[in-house]
Design a protein around this motif. Structure first.
Motif, short mmCIF file in Angstrom:
data_model
loop_
_atom_site.label_atom_id
_atom_site.label_comp_id
_atom_site.label_asym_id
_atom_site.label_seq_id
_atom_site.Cartn_x
_atom_site.Cartn_y
_atom_site.Cartn_z
N ARG A 193 0.85 -1.18 0.00
CA ARG A 193 0.00 0.00 0.00
C ARG A 193 0.88 1.23 0.00
O ARG A 193 1.82 1.33 0.77
CB ARG A 193 -0.88 -0.03 1.24
CG ARG A 193 -2.04 0.90 1.16
CD ARG A 193 -3.04 0.63 2.25
NE ARG A 193 -3.94 -0.47 1.98
CZ ARG A 193 -4.02 -1.59 2.70
NH1 ARG A 193 -3.24 -1.75 3.73
NH2 ARG A 193 -4.87 -2.54 2.41
N GLY A 194 0.60 2.15 -0.87
CA GLY A 194 1.35 3.40 -0.87
C GLY A 194 0.83 4.32 0.22
O GLY A 194 -0.15 4.01 0.90
N ALA A 195 1.50 5.45 0.36
CA ALA A 195 1.08 6.40 1.39
C ALA A 195 -0.13 7.22 0.91
O ALA A 195 -1.00 7.57 1.70
CB ALA A 195 2.23 7.33 1.73
N ILE A 196 -0.18 7.48 -0.38
CA ILE A 196 -1.26 8.33 -0.88
C ILE A 196 -2.57 7.54 -0.93
O ILE A 196 -2.64 6.49 -1.56
CB ILE A 196 -0.94 8.84 -2.31
CG1 ILE A 196 0.42 9.54 -2.31
CG2 ILE A 196 -2.03 9.76 -2.81
CD1 ILE A 196 0.85 10.01 -3.68
N PHE A 245 6.59 12.09 3.41
CA PHE A 245 7.53 12.98 4.09
C PHE A 245 6.85 14.28 4.50
O PHE A 245 6.94 14.73 5.65
CB PHE A 245 8.71 13.26 3.16
CG PHE A 245 9.78 14.11 3.77
CD1 PHE A 245 10.61 13.62 4.77
CD2 PHE A 245 9.97 15.42 3.35
CE1 PHE A 245 11.60 14.40 5.33
CE2 PHE A 245 10.96 16.22 3.90
CZ PHE A 245 11.78 15.71 4.90
N GLU A 246 6.13 14.87 3.55
CA GLU A 246 5.45 16.13 3.85
C GLU A 246 4.35 15.92 4.89
O GLU A 246 4.11 16.78 5.73
CB GLU A 246 4.87 16.74 2.56
CG GLU A 246 5.91 17.19 1.56
CD GLU A 246 6.82 18.31 2.09
OE1 GLU A 246 6.40 19.02 3.03
OE2 GLU A 246 7.94 18.46 1.59
N LEU A 672 -1.06 18.07 -1.51
CA LEU A 672 -1.87 16.87 -1.34
C LEU A 672 -1.85 16.42 0.12
O LEU A 672 -2.88 16.06 0.70
CB LEU A 672 -1.31 15.76 -2.24
CG LEU A 672 -2.24 14.64 -2.65
CD1 LEU A 672 -3.43 15.20 -3.40
CD2 LEU A 672 -1.49 13.64 -3.54
N ALA A 673 -0.66 16.47 0.72
CA ALA A 673 -0.52 16.05 2.12
C ALA A 673 -1.32 16.98 3.03
O ALA A 673 -2.04 16.53 3.93
CB ALA A 673 0.95 16.05 2.52
N ASP A 674 -1.20 18.28 2.77
CA ASP A 674 -1.93 19.24 3.61
C ASP A 674 -3.43 19.05 3.50
O ASP A 674 -4.17 19.11 4.48
CB ASP A 674 -1.54 20.67 3.23
CG ASP A 674 -0.11 20.99 3.66
OD1 ASP A 674 0.47 20.17 4.40
OD2 ASP A 674 0.42 22.03 3.23
N ASP A 675 -3.90 18.82 2.27
CA ASP A 675 -5.33 18.59 2.07
C ASP A 675 -5.79 17.36 2.83
O ASP A 675 -6.85 17.35 3.46
CB ASP A 675 -5.65 18.40 0.58
CG ASP A 675 -5.53 19.70 -0.19
OD1 ASP A 675 -5.40 20.75 0.48
OD2 ASP A 675 -5.54 19.66 -1.43
#
Ligand code: ADP
Ligand code: MG
Length: 709
Positions: A193-196, A245-246, A672-675
């Motif tokens: 599984r990826g992080a996104i 990371f973000e 994307l991370a912040d959202d």
């Protein structure tokens, strides 16, 4: 346990129950020796297998037209392979020369191997229709030959059009490794599984698809993109990693902003006096950093700030100022450095710069023992001692501080980005300042660390004479030695860096042999000391101290000298076999000189067998003066597949990201991370499963995840 000694668990794995965390030892073809060889490269589980990317690719897509069968070209030819004969090679006990003839229409091509690859032994009978791939060379008899070619018997069908080549131990070999990867991908693929989260991934391929593409590229894949590590698979992996990371940075920032800290406001008597008393004028960026840090410290939540600046930009004084702020507000401050020597340098520097302010300081390292140690510990616990400097000893021992309001970590990259936790034991509410000379271009650092509070020092103090960098080859070392002699005679001090220690591969370039040679020869009469990584800490520190104090004026050493040491009298550094080092490391080494008023020089001496690209790389050092310039050039010159690793980025937990290549996607990943964080702040939902795992891995060195657990 069965009679054959295999446990049910192992057999279970062999029967196909392979999981991401299944040990390789459970896979067919992997005995203890191969398992150990793979483990030495960090490949332990099935999951490690699939994330071990090919180092390069072979192109088998097209047969080379006959006209292109010319010396120098890499070709793929189809032909009939005659019998291969093997005989011992003259002058070698181990090597056997194998050769045979490949008939291609009218043409005959000699094929030669030094030691036949193990996988080929089965093809030996000869008379088979094969594909051969390799570089054409001119043969002895006017014909052409291909040395050490890859061979593919067409009885196996057409070869894979684009074949990955892995960096693996020779006892494992390409074929076995590729088959292990294929099996691991097939059986564990669906659990990768990826992080996104899938919900927001949109057109970016899923990590498992990216891995499939990279390990088993379709015939119509863009070969050059794959070979350059820039295929859509590679980019997708990097993007996923950047996202994690973000996300980790963002979570950290949100969390520390929420944590109540110790607000340092008012009471400016000491810090104001400190800046007035300084023997020099602060640079503009030092003043700016001090302002930013001051404002951050005044807030009631925890500060979590990075201070970035090139070698010699004067980070320490900024940290001292913040430490004084803590003390004048009635609290304590601590600074941790990676080596005793550095801790001591800071301790002395503090006494020099802040001595008149009446702040009691102490140093705590492994070599402070007995009664002295007890006394220091006592005074820290009562608060009598306001600031303390030290190494790991600060956080390892039972150190109690009455009221730590500021923890500083110097050379943070030696500890890891997420290692702030280490200071927590000393003061759970303490503000944190991390200092690093992270050698990445500033604009890059700004976008990468946008989710972190960062102050930059981007100018060097005035009055520094730039360091003259010279590139020499071993052949004109005599000239270098003359310069060295002149520098020493003029009262300067010198570092002389060599690659080896006694007993290593090249005795002549070892510390002790070099020191002895210099002493007898060109540096006759100089006070020569030595230092290397196999000395115990106390010996190293003694050598460094003697050098600092002038008891010795030439220090012959390995690269152990690289971190943070400040000896203003040192005016020349000679680096032998300079091509062995990364540019960032050379920049660090160069930064050991040029710290005083006198002009300094850095002599990089390339070995006589250094190749052209290596010399070109060294030449960059002559033109690039700042860490950012060096980093940028380094990244551009470094080949693909040799991605920016921990060394370059300063312990950034990034494996697949190539910062220059991925420069433009950093922003996108962050957004994307912040959202996502806004949507699922505690990463608790099912969609966040992959993200949670990835963030946890990023933060693994540091602390428990608390609300993101
Ligand atoms: P780094 O950022 O690499 O840690 P240091 O803090 O060790 O650099 O500073 C390098 C040297 O520069 C020290 O000797 C320090 O005293 C001196 N220095 C720092 N700031 C200034 C300044 N504004 N003007 C002149 N010298 C300075
Ligand atoms: Mg420093």
């Amino acid at each position: 346990m069965r009679p054959d000694g295999l446990s049910e668990a192992v057999l279970g794995h062999k029967r196909g129950a392979l999981q991401i965390d299944s040990p390789l030892a459970a896979m067919a073809g992997i005995g203890p020796k191969r398992a150990a060889a793979l483990e030495a490269r960090g490949i332990v589980t099935a999951g490690d297998l699939v994330f071990h990317l090919p180092a390069r690719y072979q192109d088998w897509r097209e047969r080379t037209p006959p006209d292109d069968l010319r010396a120098g070209n890499i070709v793929v030819v189809e032909g009939d392979l005659g019998k291969i004969s093997e005989r011992p090679m003259r002058g070698s006990r181990w090597r056997r020369l194998a050769s045979g003839w490949l008939t291609v229409g009218e043409m005959r091509i000699r094929v030669v191997w030094f030691n036949l690859p193990a996988y080929m032994r089965g093809y030996l009978p000869g008379g088979e229709r094969v594909l051969v791939r390799g570089r054409v060379a001119a043969g002895l008899d006017g014909g052409i030959e291909i040395v050490q070619p890859e061979l593919h018997p067409l009885s196996d069908g057409e070869p894979k059009a684009i074949r990955p080549v892995y960096r693996v131990p020779s006892i494992v070999g390409q074929r076995l490794f590729a088959s292990l990867v294929a099996r691991a991908l097939a059986e564990t693929g669906s659990s990768i599984r990826g992080a996104i989260p899938d919900e927001v991934r949109s057109e970016v391929p899923a990590v498992r698809d990216a891995l499939g593409y990279i390990h088993d590229p379709p015939p119509d894949a863009d070969f050059d993109a794959l070979a350059n590590g820039e295929s859509r698979g590679h980019l997708a992996l990097a993007f996923d990693e950047l996202f994690a990371f973000e996300l980790a940075l963002s979570i950290e920032r949100i969390r520390s902003a929420r944590r109540s800290g110790i607000a340092l406001a008012g009471f400016r008597s000491l810090s104001a006096r400190m800046t007035e008393d300084l023997p020099f004028v602060l640079t503009g960026s030092q003043s700016r950093a001090i302002e930013e840090i001051g404002a951050d410290l005044a807030r009631p939540n925890q500060m979590n700030r990075m201070l970035m600046g090139d070698v010699g930009s004067g980070k320490t004084i900024v940290a001292f100022w913040a430490m004084i702020r803590a003390v004048e507000c009635g609290h304590q401050a601590a600074m941790m450095a990676p080596t005793e020597l550095l801790a001591e340098q800071h301790y002395r520097g503090f006494a020099r710069v802040c001595g008149r302010l009446g702040v009691k300081s102490a140093i705590l390292t492994g070599s402070v023992t007995g009664a002295a140690r007890s006394e220091i510990l006592r005074e820290l616990s009562t608060g009598e001692t306001g600031v303390v400097f030290g190494t790991h000893a600060l956080i390892q021992e039972r150190v109690r501080m009455r009221g730590l309001a500021l923890g500083v970590i110097d050379e943070q990259h030696r500890f890891g980005v997420f290692d702030r936790a280490k200071m927590k034991a000393l003061g759970p509410k303490a503000n944190l300042l991390m200092m690093t000379a992270t050698p990445i271009p500033r604009s890059l650092a700004m976008s990468l660390f946008a989710n972190l509070d960062v102050s930059f020092l981007d100018e060097l103090p005035a009055g520094r004479t730039p360091i003259a960098t010279e590139i020499h080859t071993e052949d004109d070392i005599a000239r270098v030695h003359e310069e060295l002699r002149a520098e020493i005679d003029g009262g300067g001090r010198a570092y002389y860096v060599v690659p080896f220690i006694e007993g290593d591969e090249d005795e002549a370039k070892s510390v002790s042999a070099t020191a002895a040679r210099l002493k007898k020869g060109v540096l006759h009469g100089a006070r020569i000391g030595t230092m290397h990584g196999r000395m115990v800490t106390s010996e190293k520190d003694r050598a460094m101290r003697e050098f600092r104090d002038g008891a010795i004026n030439v220090l012959v050493c390995t690269t152990v000298v690289e971190v943070g040491i400040d000896v203003p009298e040192a005016t020349i550094i000679v680096v032998v076999a300079a091509e062995r080092y990364g540019l960032a490391q050379l920049h660090q080494l160069r930064g050991r000189v040029g710290r005083g008023e006198k002009p300094s020089r850095c002599c990089l001496v390339a070995s006589s067998d250094a190749d052209e690209p290596a010399l070109e790389r060294l030449a960059v050092m002559r033109e690039s003066m700042t860490g950012a310039e060096v980093a940028e050039a380094d990244l551009r010159l470094r080949g693909p597949g040799d991605l920016l690793g921990a060394r370059q980025t300063g312990a950034l937990p990034l494996r697949f990201v190539h910062l220059i290549r991925d420069h433009r996607t950093i922003e996108r990943a962050r957004k994307l991370a912040d959202d996502w964080i806004r949507r699922d702040p505690s990463l608790a939902s099912r969609e966040s499963e992959g993200a949670r795992a990835a963030v946890r891995k990023m933060l693994a060195l540091g602390f428990s995840l608390g609300d993101v657990g």
